[in-house]
Design an enzyme around this catalytic site. Structure first.
Site, PDB file in Angstrom:
ATOM      1  N   ASP A  66     -28.419 -17.815   6.878  1.00 16.63           N
ATOM      2  CA  ASP A  66     -27.403 -18.336   7.773  1.00 16.63           C
ATOM      3  C   ASP A  66     -26.175 -18.943   7.077  1.00 16.63           C
ATOM      4  N   CYS A  83     -26.556 -13.725  26.784  1.00 18.66           N
ATOM      5  CA  CYS A  83     -26.209 -12.344  26.396  1.00 18.66           C
ATOM      6  C   CYS A  83     -27.383 -11.663  25.703  1.00 18.66           C
ATOM      7  N   CYS A  92     -25.009  -7.232  28.806  1.00 21.47           N
ATOM      8  CA  CYS A  92     -24.765  -8.498  28.112  1.00 21.47           C
ATOM      9  C   CYS A  92     -23.350  -8.992  28.370  1.00 21.47           C
ATOM     10  N   CYS A 124     -17.449 -19.236  23.997  1.00 23.09           N
ATOM     11  CA  CYS A 124     -18.909 -19.050  23.967  1.00 23.09           C
ATOM     12  C   CYS A 124     -19.651 -20.379  24.168  1.00 23.09           C
ATOM     13  N   CYS A 175     -26.522   1.024  22.186  1.00 21.59           N
ATOM     14  CA  CYS A 175     -26.215   0.452  23.496  1.00 21.59           C
ATOM     15  C   CYS A 175     -25.853   1.518  24.526  1.00 21.59           C
ATOM     16  N   CYS A 208     -24.631   0.997  28.394  1.00 25.58           N
ATOM     17  CA  CYS A 208     -25.085  -0.307  28.906  1.00 25.58           C
ATOM     18  C   CYS A 208     -24.106  -1.410  28.497  1.00 25.58           C
ATOM     19  N   CYS A 238     -30.151  -8.262  27.504  1.00 30.20           N
ATOM     20  CA  CYS A 238     -30.304  -6.971  26.818  1.00 30.20           C
ATOM     21  C   CYS A 238     -31.627  -6.300  27.207  1.00 30.20           C
ATOM     22  N   CYS A 271     -22.243 -12.703  30.692  1.00 28.52           N
ATOM     23  CA  CYS A 271     -21.681 -13.931  30.097  1.00 28.52           C
ATOM     24  C   CYS A 271     -20.851 -14.700  31.132  1.00 28.52           C
ATOM     25  N   CYS A 277     -27.232 -20.916  23.686  1.00 27.21           N
ATOM     26  CA  CYS A 277     -27.269 -20.144  24.928  1.00 27.21           C
ATOM     27  C   CYS A 277     -27.951 -18.812  24.619  1.00 27.21           C
TER      28      CYS A 277
HETATM   29  C1  B12 Z   1     -20.870 -18.192  13.088  1.00 32.48           C
HETATM   30  C2  B12 Z   1     -22.190 -17.823  13.719  1.00 32.48           C
HETATM   31  C3  B12 Z   1     -22.324 -18.019  15.105  1.00 32.48           C
HETATM   32  C4  B12 Z   1     -21.131 -18.318  16.005  1.00 32.48           C
HETATM   33  C5  B12 Z   1     -20.325 -17.011  16.214  1.00 32.48           C
HETATM   34  C6  B12 Z   1     -21.218 -15.817  16.588  1.00 32.48           C
HETATM   35  C7  B12 Z   1     -20.581 -14.445  16.399  1.00 32.48           C
HETATM   36  N1  B12 Z   1     -21.014 -13.492  17.193  1.00 32.48           N
HETATM   37  O1  B12 Z   1     -19.728 -14.264  15.546  1.00 32.48           O
HETATM   38  C8  B12 Z   1     -21.834 -18.893  17.268  1.00 32.48           C
HETATM   39  C9  B12 Z   1     -21.940 -20.410  17.162  1.00 32.48           C
HETATM   40  C10 B12 Z   1     -21.170 -18.550  18.596  1.00 32.48           C
HETATM   41  C11 B12 Z   1     -23.222 -18.283  17.121  1.00 32.48           C
HETATM   42  C12 B12 Z   1     -24.085 -18.102  18.180  1.00 32.48           C
HETATM   43  C13 B12 Z   1     -25.352 -17.535  18.049  1.00 32.48           C
HETATM   44  N2  B12 Z   1     -26.008 -17.278  16.915  1.00 32.48           N
HETATM   45 CO1  B12 Z   1     -25.163 -17.344  15.155  1.00 32.48          CO
HETATM   46  N3  B12 Z   1     -24.448 -17.140  13.422  1.00 32.48           N
HETATM   47  C14 B12 Z   1     -23.248 -17.306  12.959  1.00 32.48           C
HETATM   48  C15 B12 Z   1     -23.202 -16.925  11.452  1.00 32.48           C
HETATM   49  C16 B12 Z   1     -23.293 -18.214  10.625  1.00 32.48           C
HETATM   50  C17 B12 Z   1     -21.981 -16.099  11.045  1.00 32.48           C
HETATM   51  C18 B12 Z   1     -21.656 -14.952  12.006  1.00 32.48           C
HETATM   52  C19 B12 Z   1     -20.349 -14.295  11.671  1.00 32.48           C
HETATM   53  O2  B12 Z   1     -20.025 -14.077  10.523  1.00 32.48           O
HETATM   54  N4  B12 Z   1     -19.559 -13.954  12.714  1.00 32.48           N
HETATM   55  C20 B12 Z   1     -18.339 -13.193  12.565  1.00 32.48           C
HETATM   56  C21 B12 Z   1     -18.491 -11.867  13.324  1.00 32.48           C
HETATM   57  C22 B12 Z   1     -17.162 -11.081  13.264  1.00 32.48           C
HETATM   58  O3  B12 Z   1     -19.472 -11.127  12.629  1.00 32.48           O
HETATM   59  P1  B12 Z   1     -20.884 -10.686  13.263  1.00 32.48           P
HETATM   60  O4  B12 Z   1     -21.378 -11.727  14.165  1.00 32.48           O
HETATM   61  O5  B12 Z   1     -21.743 -10.235  12.152  1.00 32.48           O
HETATM   62  O6  B12 Z   1     -20.432  -9.465  14.174  1.00 32.48           O
HETATM   63  C23 B12 Z   1     -20.411  -8.137  13.688  1.00 32.48           C
HETATM   64  C24 B12 Z   1     -20.354  -7.145  14.832  1.00 32.48           C
HETATM   65  O7  B12 Z   1     -19.511  -7.641  15.806  1.00 32.48           O
HETATM   66  C25 B12 Z   1     -19.827  -5.909  14.094  1.00 32.48           C
HETATM   67  N5  B12 Z   1     -18.923  -5.059  14.840  1.00 32.48           N
HETATM   68  C26 B12 Z   1     -17.647  -5.288  15.136  1.00 32.48           C
HETATM   69  N6  B12 Z   1     -17.136  -4.241  15.808  1.00 32.48           N
HETATM   70  C27 B12 Z   1     -18.132  -3.327  15.936  1.00 32.48           C
HETATM   71  C28 B12 Z   1     -18.169  -2.090  16.561  1.00 32.48           C
HETATM   72  C29 B12 Z   1     -19.371  -1.363  16.538  1.00 32.48           C
HETATM   73  C30 B12 Z   1     -19.400  -0.032  17.217  1.00 32.48           C
HETATM   74  C31 B12 Z   1     -20.515  -1.896  15.899  1.00 32.48           C
HETATM   75  C32 B12 Z   1     -21.794  -1.123  15.883  1.00 32.48           C
HETATM   76  C33 B12 Z   1     -20.474  -3.153  15.278  1.00 32.48           C
HETATM   77  C34 B12 Z   1     -19.272  -3.851  15.313  1.00 32.48           C
HETATM   78  O8  B12 Z   1     -19.067  -6.390  12.988  1.00 32.48           O
HETATM   79  C35 B12 Z   1     -19.127  -7.802  12.923  1.00 32.48           C
HETATM   80  C36 B12 Z   1     -19.046  -8.207  11.462  1.00 32.48           C
HETATM   81  O9  B12 Z   1     -20.282  -7.940  10.794  1.00 32.48           O
HETATM   82  C37 B12 Z   1     -24.512 -16.043  11.337  1.00 32.48           C
HETATM   83  C38 B12 Z   1     -25.175 -16.046   9.962  1.00 32.48           C
HETATM   84  C39 B12 Z   1     -24.428 -15.136   9.001  1.00 32.48           C
HETATM   85  N7  B12 Z   1     -24.089 -15.642   7.846  1.00 32.48           N
HETATM   86  O10 B12 Z   1     -24.154 -13.988   9.335  1.00 32.48           O
HETATM   87  C40 B12 Z   1     -25.409 -16.624  12.466  1.00 32.48           C
HETATM   88  C41 B12 Z   1     -26.304 -15.640  13.229  1.00 32.48           C
HETATM   89  C42 B12 Z   1     -25.474 -14.419  13.541  1.00 32.48           C
HETATM   90  N8  B12 Z   1     -26.594 -16.335  14.477  1.00 32.48           N
HETATM   91  C43 B12 Z   1     -27.777 -16.107  14.948  1.00 32.48           C
HETATM   92  C44 B12 Z   1     -28.245 -16.573  16.206  1.00 32.48           C
HETATM   93  C45 B12 Z   1     -29.743 -16.533  16.439  1.00 32.48           C
HETATM   94  C46 B12 Z   1     -27.335 -17.019  17.177  1.00 32.48           C
HETATM   95  C47 B12 Z   1     -27.616 -17.285  18.660  1.00 32.48           C
HETATM   96  C48 B12 Z   1     -28.588 -16.300  19.315  1.00 32.48           C
HETATM   97  C49 B12 Z   1     -28.112 -18.744  18.839  1.00 32.48           C
HETATM   98  C50 B12 Z   1     -28.178 -19.191  20.283  1.00 32.48           C
HETATM   99  N9  B12 Z   1     -29.186 -18.789  21.031  1.00 32.48           N
HETATM  100  O11 B12 Z   1     -27.328 -19.927  20.746  1.00 32.48           O
HETATM  101  C51 B12 Z   1     -26.175 -17.157  19.247  1.00 32.48           C
HETATM  102  C52 B12 Z   1     -25.851 -15.713  19.630  1.00 32.48           C
HETATM  103  C53 B12 Z   1     -24.443 -15.541  20.160  1.00 32.48           C
HETATM  104  C54 B12 Z   1     -23.886 -14.154  19.827  1.00 32.48           C
HETATM  105  N10 B12 Z   1     -23.894 -13.238  20.774  1.00 32.48           N
HETATM  106  O12 B12 Z   1     -23.500 -13.935  18.668  1.00 32.48           O
HETATM  107  C55 B12 Z   1     -28.576 -15.183  14.033  1.00 32.48           C
HETATM  108  C56 B12 Z   1     -28.597 -13.774  14.658  1.00 32.48           C
HETATM  109  C57 B12 Z   1     -29.898 -13.021  14.467  1.00 32.48           C
HETATM  110  C58 B12 Z   1     -29.805 -11.630  15.060  1.00 32.48           C
HETATM  111  N11 B12 Z   1     -30.961 -11.045  15.319  1.00 32.48           N
HETATM  112  O13 B12 Z   1     -28.729 -11.081  15.269  1.00 32.48           O
HETATM  113  C59 B12 Z   1     -27.750 -15.295  12.679  1.00 32.48           C
HETATM  114  C60 B12 Z   1     -27.745 -14.032  11.832  1.00 32.48           C
HETATM  115  C61 B12 Z   1     -28.369 -16.470  11.904  1.00 32.48           C
HETATM  116  C62 B12 Z   1     -29.661 -16.088  11.198  1.00 32.48           C
HETATM  117  N12 B12 Z   1     -29.696 -16.197   9.889  1.00 32.48           N
HETATM  118  O14 B12 Z   1     -30.629 -15.688  11.784  1.00 32.48           O
HETATM  119  N13 B12 Z   1     -23.474 -17.920  15.827  1.00 32.48           N
END
Ligand code: B12
Length: 377
Positions: free
Chosen positions: A135, A247, A197, A217, A191, A194, A251, A201, A244
């Site tokens: 994380d 979302c 999610c 969020c 997905c 579908c 799923c 929200c 929360c």
């Molecule tokens: C900051 C953070 C948050 C923030 C922002 C979340 C977000 N979606 O960005 C907040 C506080 C909102 C949050 C909430 C939650 N989080 Co959080 N969070 C993080 C953290 C520290 C960084 C995430 C990050 O870099 N975000 C920036 C975005 C841009 O990146 P991303 O989330 O990876 O999204 C990717 C996709 O969107 C993809 N993408 C973009 N366009 C497209 C298009 C296509 C076609 C595809 C396929 C993909 C794609 O690219 C992005 C970059 O990799 C990670 C740990 C880590 N170091 O990764 C945990 C992490 C993501 N969180 C986690 C969890 C459990 C949660 C919650 C479920 C907790 C809760 N119940 O409240 C929620 C879920 C909300 C959600 N839908 O994301 C877990 C997720 C586990 C999993 N199975 O996915 C992580 C990995 C922590 C862990 N070590 O387990 N979180």
């Protein structure tokens, strides 16, 4: 000695991990999506996510560890069935996201990952350097997880396993050890058409599929935002007070989620899952600590959780909360006074005018005065 994928997976399973995959330590393919996200300010107040050194590390894992060759990514299920939906959604209770029902996952995963890294060093006889991340590291865990074959990225941005859903934590070892073979990346997404999610929200936090705007969020606001919650968003929070799951639970792949074997993630009472709002509203520092002892919620602190409970109380509109909310108009935290004023207004309507006018008269804090003015207007 070379370590086969099968061997490391067996060891990871023996350590209790439900998923394990191995991928080259190359930059995440979704890096561009991350940079766009930061550019648009969607990280809100989580400024650490945009710090230039952290961005550089995401772009090149060797910035984290020179000579990094491999990422071992693991998943650990946390899904638990504790209370029924009626209890969880009871507006008199404050709902806690399932990932926080047990003890803090960072500790659980980090210890096991260190054990796995130690085993790897012994078994390979190569004495590789390693870093363990859960994380907090500056890497895109979900994206590397997809590359390591753990699952696909959903429109809700979660990493989802097609046969176990998305309720699992992710952790990784970055190592200088090179493997002869690596796992195939998982299909990018499954997905299809579908979009449940996104539709589920209540605060419209997804400007488009796969992109979450933290600034809207519920999870972000109830855990990370230490300031004021936008008035416009509050009604959408329902009874969530920490994180929360909307979302994620929307799923269809969640129906495959199985209860975790990890006792550390199972709650030991209803207060870790959905405590009574009145218990939180009337808490002081010692009683707050007692209420959330050994829960990740304790780390957020009383001020934040009481603020969140005020929002939930404003959505509940329960009369029994009124005396506690009135008491909170005298709280030492301006944040709490302001959100308690909103909750009273929602619960009592015009009958709260005198209380709010009195608060305005004695209030020194500009934000609280502004909140009351907006309500009375
Ligand atoms: C900051 C953070 C948050 C923030 C922002 C979340 C977000 N979606 O960005 C907040 C506080 C909102 C949050 C909430 C939650 N989080 Co959080 N969070 C993080 C953290 C520290 C960084 C995430 C990050 O870099 N975000 C920036 C975005 C841009 O990146 P991303 O989330 O990876 O999204 C990717 C996709 O969107 C993809 N993408 C973009 N366009 C497209 C298009 C296509 C076609 C595809 C396929 C993909 C794609 O690219 C992005 C970059 O990799 C990670 C740990 C880590 N170091 O990764 C945990 C992490 C993501 N969180 C986690 C969890 C459990 C949660 C919650 C479920 C907790 C809760 N119940 O409240 C929620 C879920 C909300 C959600 N839908 O994301 C877990 C997720 C586990 C999993 N199975 O996915 C992580 C990995 C922590 C862990 N070590 O387990 N979180």
């Amino acid at each position: 000695m070379t370590i086969t994928l099968a061997r490391i997976k067996r060891k990871a399973a023996a350590l209790g991990f439900n998923l394990c995959g191995v991928t080259p330590a190359t930059p995440s393919p979704t890096l561009a999506a991350y940079l766009r996200w930061i550019d648009q300010g969607m990280q809100g107040e989580m400024r650490y996510l945009a710090r230039p050194d952290r961005v550089r590390r995401r772009m090149d894992l060797r910035e984290i560890m020179p000579g990094a060759k491999t990422l071992i990514v693991v998943g650990l299920d946390y899904y638990a069935r504790y209370a029924n939906e009626a209890t969880l959604n009871d507006p008199a209770r404050g709902r806690i996201a399932a990932y926080a029902w047990g003890v803090d996952y960072h500790q659980v995963l980090a210890l096991r990952l260190e054990a796995l890294a130690e085993w790897l060093a012994d078994a390979s006889r190569a004495k590789p350097a390693h870093r363990v991340y859960v994380d907090t590291g500056a890497i895109l865990e979900r994206s590397h997880g997809q590359q390591a074959g753990l699952g696909f990225i959903g429109k809700n941005t979660m990493l989802i396993h097609p046969r176990r859903g998305g309720s699992f934590f992710i952790g990784e070892i970055i190592t200088t050890l090179e493997f002869d073979a690596y796992d195939e990346p998982h299909r990018e997404t499954m997905c299809g058409t579908c979009a449940r999610c996104l539709a589920a929200c209540p605060t419209d936090a997804f400007p488009k599929p796969y992109v979450l705007d933290s600034r809207r969020c519920i999870s972000y606001h109830t855990i990370e935002n230490r300031g004021w919650i936008d008035r416009e968003l509050r009604a959408g929070f329902g009874n969530w007070i920490f994180g929360c799951d909307i979302c994620l639970d929307a799923c269809p792949f969640q129906r495959f989620a199985e209860e975790t074997d990890e006792v550390a993630f199972l709650p030991f009472d209803l207060d870790r899952v959905a405590p009574l709002l009145t218990d939180i509203l009337m808490s002081n520092e010692p009683s707050f600590r007692a209420l959330f002892r050994r829960s990740p919620v304790a780390r957020a602190g009383r001020e934040l959780i009481v603020r969140n409970a005020c929002v939930a109380a404003g959505n509940w509109r329960g009369e029994v909360a009124i005396p506690h909310l009135i008491q909170l108009l005298f709280d030492e935290s301006a944040l709490v006074r302001g959100h308690a004023a909103w909750a009273l207004w929602r619960t009592m309507g015009l009958d709260s005018s005198k209380l709010l006018t009195d608060l305005h008269r004695r209030e020194a804090d500009e934000r609280v005065r502004g909140e009351v003015e907006a309500l009375l207007a």
